[in-house]
Design a protein around this motif. Sequence first.
Motif, mmCIF file in Angstrom:
data_model
loop_
_atom_site.group_PDB
_atom_site.id
_atom_site.type_symbol
_atom_site.label_atom_id
_atom_site.label_comp_id
_atom_site.label_asym_id
_atom_site.label_seq_id
_atom_site.Cartn_x
_atom_site.Cartn_y
_atom_site.Cartn_z
ATOM 1 N N LEU A 189 0.538 -1.146 -0.097
ATOM 2 C CA LEU A 189 0.065 -0.039 0.077
ATOM 3 C C LEU A 189 0.817 0.805 0.081
ATOM 4 O O LEU A 189 2.388 1.027 0.094
ATOM 5 C CB LEU A 189 -1.238 0.288 1.224
ATOM 6 C CG LEU A 189 -1.589 -0.885 1.516
ATOM 7 C CD1 LEU A 189 -3.020 -1.126 2.353
ATOM 8 C CD2 LEU A 189 -2.271 -1.315 -0.240
ATOM 9 N N LYS A 190 0.082 2.306 -0.187
ATOM 10 C CA LYS A 190 0.575 4.083 -0.130
ATOM 11 C C LYS A 190 0.377 4.882 0.850
ATOM 12 O O LYS A 190 -1.042 4.700 0.427
ATOM 13 C CB LYS A 190 0.911 4.380 -1.821
ATOM 14 C CG LYS A 190 1.820 5.431 -2.028
ATOM 15 C CD LYS A 190 1.306 5.982 -3.277
ATOM 16 C CE LYS A 190 2.618 6.830 -4.061
ATOM 17 N NZ LYS A 190 1.684 7.700 -5.379
ATOM 18 N N THR A 191 1.097 5.126 1.658
ATOM 19 C CA THR A 191 0.772 5.629 2.390
ATOM 20 C C THR A 191 1.484 7.076 2.435
ATOM 21 O O THR A 191 2.378 7.864 1.905
ATOM 22 C CB THR A 191 1.645 4.878 4.434
ATOM 23 O OG1 THR A 191 2.924 4.834 4.249
ATOM 24 C CG2 THR A 191 0.525 3.354 3.698
ATOM 25 N N PHE A 206 -5.049 10.880 -3.338
ATOM 26 C CA PHE A 206 -5.769 9.964 -2.848
ATOM 27 C C PHE A 206 -6.224 9.958 -4.727
ATOM 28 O O PHE A 206 -5.970 8.745 -5.071
ATOM 29 C CB PHE A 206 -7.679 9.783 -2.279
ATOM 30 C CG PHE A 206 -6.899 9.567 -0.930
ATOM 31 C CD1 PHE A 206 -6.475 8.295 -1.095
ATOM 32 C CD2 PHE A 206 -7.722 10.925 0.208
ATOM 33 C CE1 PHE A 206 -6.531 7.832 0.840
ATOM 34 C CE2 PHE A 206 -6.972 10.098 1.722
ATOM 35 C CZ PHE A 206 -6.919 9.189 2.151
ATOM 36 N N ASP A 232 -3.261 8.064 -5.885
ATOM 37 C CA ASP A 232 -3.211 6.700 -5.394
ATOM 38 C C ASP A 232 -2.730 5.941 -4.434
ATOM 39 O O ASP A 232 -2.507 5.022 -3.786
ATOM 40 C CB ASP A 232 -2.486 5.673 -6.497
ATOM 41 C CG ASP A 232 -4.430 6.066 -7.851
ATOM 42 O OD1 ASP A 232 -4.931 6.241 -7.592
ATOM 43 O OD2 ASP A 232 -3.080 5.619 -9.115
ATOM 44 N N ASP A 238 -3.117 5.769 -0.129
ATOM 45 C CA ASP A 238 -4.407 4.215 -0.069
ATOM 46 C C ASP A 238 -4.743 4.339 1.883
ATOM 47 O O ASP A 238 -5.726 4.165 1.907
ATOM 48 C CB ASP A 238 -4.046 2.354 -0.092
ATOM 49 C CG ASP A 238 -3.649 1.902 -0.956
ATOM 50 O OD1 ASP A 238 -4.755 2.080 -2.376
ATOM 51 O OD2 ASP A 238 -2.199 2.093 -0.928
ATOM 52 N N PHE A 239 -4.043 5.456 1.848
ATOM 53 C CA PHE A 239 -3.696 5.933 4.050
ATOM 54 C C PHE A 239 -3.511 7.050 4.311
ATOM 55 O O PHE A 239 -1.716 6.485 3.327
ATOM 56 C CB PHE A 239 -3.457 4.259 4.629
ATOM 57 C CG PHE A 239 -3.097 4.465 6.051
ATOM 58 C CD1 PHE A 239 -4.685 4.883 7.147
ATOM 59 C CD2 PHE A 239 -2.223 4.145 7.102
ATOM 60 C CE1 PHE A 239 -3.917 5.547 8.503
ATOM 61 C CE2 PHE A 239 -1.838 4.197 7.831
ATOM 62 C CZ PHE A 239 -3.336 5.260 8.758
ATOM 63 N N SER A 279 -15.225 5.462 -2.037
ATOM 64 C CA SER A 279 -13.878 4.554 -2.129
ATOM 65 C C SER A 279 -13.613 5.025 -0.273
ATOM 66 O O SER A 279 -12.678 4.529 -0.592
ATOM 67 C CB SER A 279 -13.345 4.566 -3.169
ATOM 68 O OG SER A 279 -12.965 6.179 -3.094
ATOM 69 N N LEU A 315 -8.671 -1.607 5.862
ATOM 70 C CA LEU A 315 -7.322 -1.749 4.420
ATOM 71 C C LEU A 315 -6.284 -2.776 4.329
ATOM 72 O O LEU A 315 -6.276 -2.973 3.028
ATOM 73 C CB LEU A 315 -5.911 -1.088 5.139
ATOM 74 C CG LEU A 315 -6.110 0.560 5.325
ATOM 75 C CD1 LEU A 315 -4.428 1.408 6.123
ATOM 76 C CD2 LEU A 315 -5.594 1.784 4.156
ATOM 77 N N LEU A 371 -10.209 -3.550 -0.562
ATOM 78 C CA LEU A 371 -8.791 -2.320 -0.474
ATOM 79 C C LEU A 371 -10.008 -1.418 -0.960
ATOM 80 O O LEU A 371 -9.891 -1.149 -1.550
ATOM 81 C CB LEU A 371 -7.596 -2.379 -1.039
ATOM 82 C CG LEU A 371 -6.942 -1.536 -1.088
ATOM 83 C CD1 LEU A 371 -5.632 -1.536 0.462
ATOM 84 C CD2 LEU A 371 -5.547 -1.872 -1.930
ATOM 85 N N ALA A 409 -10.303 3.211 0.241
ATOM 86 C CA ALA A 409 -8.792 3.527 0.774
ATOM 87 C C ALA A 409 -9.212 4.288 1.623
ATOM 88 O O ALA A 409 -10.939 4.394 2.005
ATOM 89 C CB ALA A 409 -8.579 5.750 -0.137
#
Length: 403
Positions: A82-84, A130, A134, A136-137, A185, A342, A392, A394
Motif C-alpha cells: 500500500l501507499k501511505t 487520493f 493513488d 491508500d492511507f 471508496s 485497509l 481494499l 482508501a
Amino acid sequence: MDELVKEGVKAKYITPPMITMTSPSHFTTITGRWIEDHGVVHNMMFNSTSLLKLTHKATLKRSEWWDNGPLPLWITAQNQGLKTASYFYPGGGANYSGQAVDRSLVENYGHPDDNETEWRQKIDTVMDWFTKEDFDFVTLYYGEPDNVGHNVGPETPERRKIIEQIDRIIGYLRTSIQKNKLTDSLNVIITSDHGMTTIKKKPEVKEIKLSENLNFMTLTHFDLLDYGGFGMIRPKKGKEQEVYDALKNAHPNLTVYKKEEIPEHFHIAKNSRIQDIVLIGDLGFNLNSRVIFYVNKGDHGFSNQEMDMKMIFRAFGPDFKKNFLAEPFDSVSIYPLMCKLLGVNPAPHNGSLTDTELMLVENVGAVTTGNPQSSSTTLPGRGGSIQMSVSLLAFVMLIISLL
C-alpha cells in the motif's frame, strides 16, 4: 459533528494510554501498542544519563526517539503493497528500521495551528493524494484546540469558537469527499489524542510545589516535571528511598510510585525510559518542581481514567454503519480496525477487533484465526490473533488534538 452521528459511527468515548500526552497517545494509536512497548513515553525526547531534553517539535525527525521496534501502520501497510502518507502526524517524519513513510510532511517551529484557510489547504492536498497519486492511507493532524485550551482553558468562549472552526473544517472535508467522487471508496476516522481539564490555581487550592519537600540539588539526578499532571524523577544513586519518602505524603493531590510499584494496568512500567519515581497529580493539579511558574489555564497528562482525559471517536464511509453508537474502548483497538479497513495483516498489537467490529457493515471481509506466532499476533491480554481478507478501500484518519 452532529451530522456525522447520523451518517456514521460515534463511540461514547475512547480511553487513551496512561500518559495522556500528544506523542505517547498518537504513537499508541498508530502502532496499537501500549506505551511500555513502543517506548514513546513523553512529548519531550530525553536521556536521563546525558541530561538531554528536546521539545516536542524538535523530536519529530529524530528516529532514535520513535524507532524502538514496534512498526507504525504506515510501514506495515507499505510492506504489504500500500501507499501511505503522514501529514503532520507525530512520528511520521522518522525512519523505522531504515524505512520511511512514502510521503511525510512535518510541522515546523512557529507553524500556525489555527489558520482556517491553511486547514482547508491540507484537506485539498490530501484529496489530491487520493485522487491523483493513488494513496491508500493518510494520517492528518490538526493541533487545535490544544493551544487555545492551554492558553485560556477548556470551558471558555475562545475554546468554543475554535471547536466551531473544527466543525466547519469537518464539513469542508465531507464536501471535498463528495466533490472528488470518493464517497463510495473513502473511509474516515476522526479521533483525538486525549482530553483537557481546567487547572486548579491559587487561591482556591494549594498547588503542588515539590521543592517544598524535596532538595533537588542533593537528591535528584534528572527530572521531567513542570509538564502537566505526569512527571518522572531519577534520584541520585542510593537516594531512591529518600526521594520516595520525601514525596509520598507531600501533597494530598499527588500520587507517587516507585517504578516497581506502578500498577500493571498503566502499561508503562516495563520500559527502560520510565524513571525510578513516577508522579501523577489528581485531575487539575499540575506538577511544579522548584517554583510555581506554570501559566497554562488548561492541561492534560492526568490519569486516563478521568473522563476529562477521554478521547472522541467519529467514523464514516462505505464500511461503517450509519447512526451507530459504539461502546467505549481503549485507543489501542483503533489499530486493528484500521488494518481491517485497509486489508492489512496487522503487526503484533495490544488491541482487539472485537472492540470495534460491530460498527462495521457486515460485508467488510472475513476474520479468520491465524497462527499465534505470525505477524498478525495480538499480544497477551487482548484476545487471539487475527488475519484479514478484505476488499481494499482508501482510508484517511483525521486527528484533532484535544477535542
